[in-house]
Design a protein around this motif. Sequence first.
Motif, mmCIF file in Angstrom:
data_model
loop_
_atom_site.group_PDB
_atom_site.id
_atom_site.type_symbol
_atom_site.label_atom_id
_atom_site.label_comp_id
_atom_site.label_asym_id
_atom_site.label_seq_id
_atom_site.Cartn_x
_atom_site.Cartn_y
_atom_site.Cartn_z
ATOM 1 N N SER A 1 0.810 -1.222 0.000
ATOM 2 C CA SER A 1 0.000 0.000 0.000
ATOM 3 C C SER A 1 0.844 1.274 0.000
ATOM 4 O O SER A 1 0.330 2.353 -0.248
ATOM 5 C CB SER A 1 -0.963 0.000 1.187
ATOM 6 O OG SER A 1 -0.246 -0.090 2.398
ATOM 7 N N GLN A 2 2.146 1.161 0.261
ATOM 8 C CA GLN A 2 3.040 2.316 0.179
ATOM 9 C C GLN A 2 3.644 2.468 -1.226
ATOM 10 O O GLN A 2 4.472 3.337 -1.454
ATOM 11 C CB GLN A 2 4.186 2.195 1.196
ATOM 12 C CG GLN A 2 3.855 2.774 2.553
ATOM 13 C CD GLN A 2 3.106 1.772 3.414
ATOM 14 O OE1 GLN A 2 3.620 0.707 3.699
ATOM 15 N NE2 GLN A 2 1.902 2.111 3.816
ATOM 16 N N GLY A 3 3.275 1.574 -2.142
ATOM 17 C CA GLY A 3 3.795 1.654 -3.508
ATOM 18 C C GLY A 3 5.141 0.978 -3.686
ATOM 19 O O GLY A 3 5.823 1.190 -4.675
ATOM 20 N N LYS A 4 5.519 0.143 -2.714
ATOM 21 C CA LYS A 4 6.801 -0.580 -2.809
ATOM 22 C C LYS A 4 6.546 -2.025 -3.244
ATOM 23 O O LYS A 4 5.505 -2.603 -2.945
ATOM 24 C CB LYS A 4 7.509 -0.569 -1.465
ATOM 25 C CG LYS A 4 7.885 0.830 -0.999
ATOM 26 C CD LYS A 4 9.121 0.806 -0.144
ATOM 27 C CE LYS A 4 9.529 2.144 0.390
ATOM 28 N NZ LYS A 4 9.572 3.230 -0.507
ATOM 29 N N ILE A 5 7.517 -2.571 -3.966
ATOM 30 C CA ILE A 5 7.401 -3.945 -4.435
ATOM 31 C C ILE A 5 7.559 -4.889 -3.247
ATOM 32 O O ILE A 5 8.550 -4.834 -2.526
ATOM 33 C CB ILE A 5 8.459 -4.244 -5.519
ATOM 34 C CG1 ILE A 5 8.186 -3.363 -6.753
ATOM 35 C CG2 ILE A 5 8.459 -5.726 -5.888
ATOM 36 C CD1 ILE A 5 9.272 -3.397 -7.801
ATOM 37 N N GLY A 6 6.561 -5.747 -3.066
ATOM 38 C CA GLY A 6 6.575 -6.694 -1.963
ATOM 39 C C GLY A 6 6.987 -8.090 -2.393
ATOM 40 O O GLY A 6 7.512 -8.862 -1.604
ATOM 41 N N LYS A 7 6.719 -8.424 -3.658
ATOM 42 C CA LYS A 7 7.065 -9.750 -4.162
ATOM 43 C C LYS A 7 7.155 -9.695 -5.679
ATOM 44 O O LYS A 7 6.362 -9.018 -6.332
ATOM 45 C CB LYS A 7 6.013 -10.783 -3.745
ATOM 46 C CG LYS A 7 6.336 -12.213 -4.197
ATOM 47 C CD LYS A 7 5.396 -13.220 -3.553
ATOM 48 C CE LYS A 7 5.692 -14.649 -3.950
ATOM 49 N NZ LYS A 7 6.975 -15.164 -3.479
ATOM 50 N N ILE A 8 8.142 -10.421 -6.216
ATOM 51 C CA ILE A 8 8.291 -10.585 -7.664
ATOM 52 C C ILE A 8 8.197 -12.082 -7.930
ATOM 53 O O ILE A 8 8.948 -12.860 -7.350
ATOM 54 C CB ILE A 8 9.640 -10.044 -8.167
ATOM 55 C CG1 ILE A 8 9.772 -8.546 -7.850
ATOM 56 C CG2 ILE A 8 9.799 -10.309 -9.666
ATOM 57 C CD1 ILE A 8 11.155 -7.969 -8.096
ATOM 58 N N GLN A 9 7.249 -12.469 -8.777
ATOM 59 C CA GLN A 9 7.042 -13.885 -9.089
ATOM 60 C C GLN A 9 7.243 -14.108 -10.580
ATOM 61 O O GLN A 9 6.497 -13.569 -11.393
ATOM 62 C CB GLN A 9 5.614 -14.292 -8.683
ATOM 63 C CG GLN A 9 5.219 -15.690 -9.084
ATOM 64 C CD GLN A 9 5.895 -16.754 -8.240
ATOM 65 O OE1 GLN A 9 6.119 -16.555 -7.062
ATOM 66 N NE2 GLN A 9 6.217 -17.879 -8.845
ATOM 67 N N PHE A 10 8.244 -14.890 -10.926
ATOM 68 C CA PHE A 10 8.457 -15.272 -12.324
ATOM 69 C C PHE A 10 7.666 -16.550 -12.547
ATOM 70 O O PHE A 10 7.823 -17.522 -11.803
ATOM 71 C CB PHE A 10 9.944 -15.492 -12.618
ATOM 72 C CG PHE A 10 10.771 -14.272 -12.320
ATOM 73 C CD1 PHE A 10 10.706 -13.158 -13.146
ATOM 74 C CD2 PHE A 10 11.577 -14.225 -11.202
ATOM 75 C CE1 PHE A 10 11.446 -12.016 -12.857
ATOM 76 C CE2 PHE A 10 12.325 -13.090 -10.913
ATOM 77 C CZ PHE A 10 12.260 -11.988 -11.745
ATOM 78 N N GLY A 11 6.807 -16.565 -13.553
ATOM 79 C CA GLY A 11 5.889 -17.687 -13.724
ATOM 80 C C GLY A 11 4.639 -17.389 -12.903
ATOM 81 O O GLY A 11 4.600 -16.449 -12.119
ATOM 82 N N ALA A 12 3.608 -18.191 -13.111
ATOM 83 C CA ALA A 12 2.332 -17.936 -12.445
ATOM 84 C C ALA A 12 2.440 -18.157 -10.940
ATOM 85 O O ALA A 12 3.126 -19.068 -10.482
ATOM 86 C CB ALA A 12 1.260 -18.847 -13.030
ATOM 87 N N ILE A 13 1.770 -17.307 -10.203
ATOM 88 C CA ILE A 13 1.696 -17.447 -8.750
ATOM 89 C C ILE A 13 0.316 -18.001 -8.407
ATOM 90 O O ILE A 13 -0.676 -17.627 -9.037
ATOM 91 C CB ILE A 13 1.944 -16.087 -8.048
ATOM 92 C CG1 ILE A 13 2.073 -16.265 -6.530
ATOM 93 C CG2 ILE A 13 0.870 -15.077 -8.386
ATOM 94 C CD1 ILE A 13 2.551 -15.009 -5.800
ATOM 95 N N SER A 14 0.250 -18.882 -7.451
ATOM 96 C CA SER A 14 -1.053 -19.416 -7.043
ATOM 97 C C SER A 14 -1.790 -18.350 -6.235
ATOM 98 O O SER A 14 -1.170 -17.470 -5.625
ATOM 99 C CB SER A 14 -0.875 -20.681 -6.205
ATOM 100 O OG SER A 14 -0.352 -20.355 -4.932
#
Length: 160
Positions: free
Chosen positions: A135-148
């Motif tokens: 909610s602060q506009g920061k990246i929390g997670k990067i997922q390469f490929g589909a995420i469940s």
Amino acid sequence: METKSSSNQPAQNAVGQIAVGQEAPDFTLKSMDGKTVKLSDYKGKKVYLKFWASWCGPCKKSMPELIELAGKKDRDFEILSVIAPGIQGEKSETDFPKWFEEQGYKDVPVLYDSQATTFQAYQIRSIPTEILIDSQGKIGKIQFGAISNEDAEAAFKEMK
């Protein structure tokens, strides 16, 4: 060609590194329904950002699960998906909506990155790639490929 002579190049590389904890690059894109959408409009909200393509098998395979997630009324995050119409084999802006509807896809906003500048800003090398933004506009997670859905919801629960 020497790139170090360009004063913009080193700064761009330093700022442009996409990583968890970094500010998510803002963008302004047109949605499939013709609206202008800015990431900064979602400040204060968590955002699930999916980069994908209509010709990508794993992307299409992951869409029913994303549609299920989009249909959940109790989620505390927004879902946006981004395609690059007319680039690297993607359908055009005029052909994509018909294809999207034929697939039975719904409830997932599609944004058109017609210059692929957002794909570049997020350094998308493979698709699908999901970027989960707090909610602060920061990246929390990067997922390469589909995420469940389960993994996405768990990641969002840990974010502010």
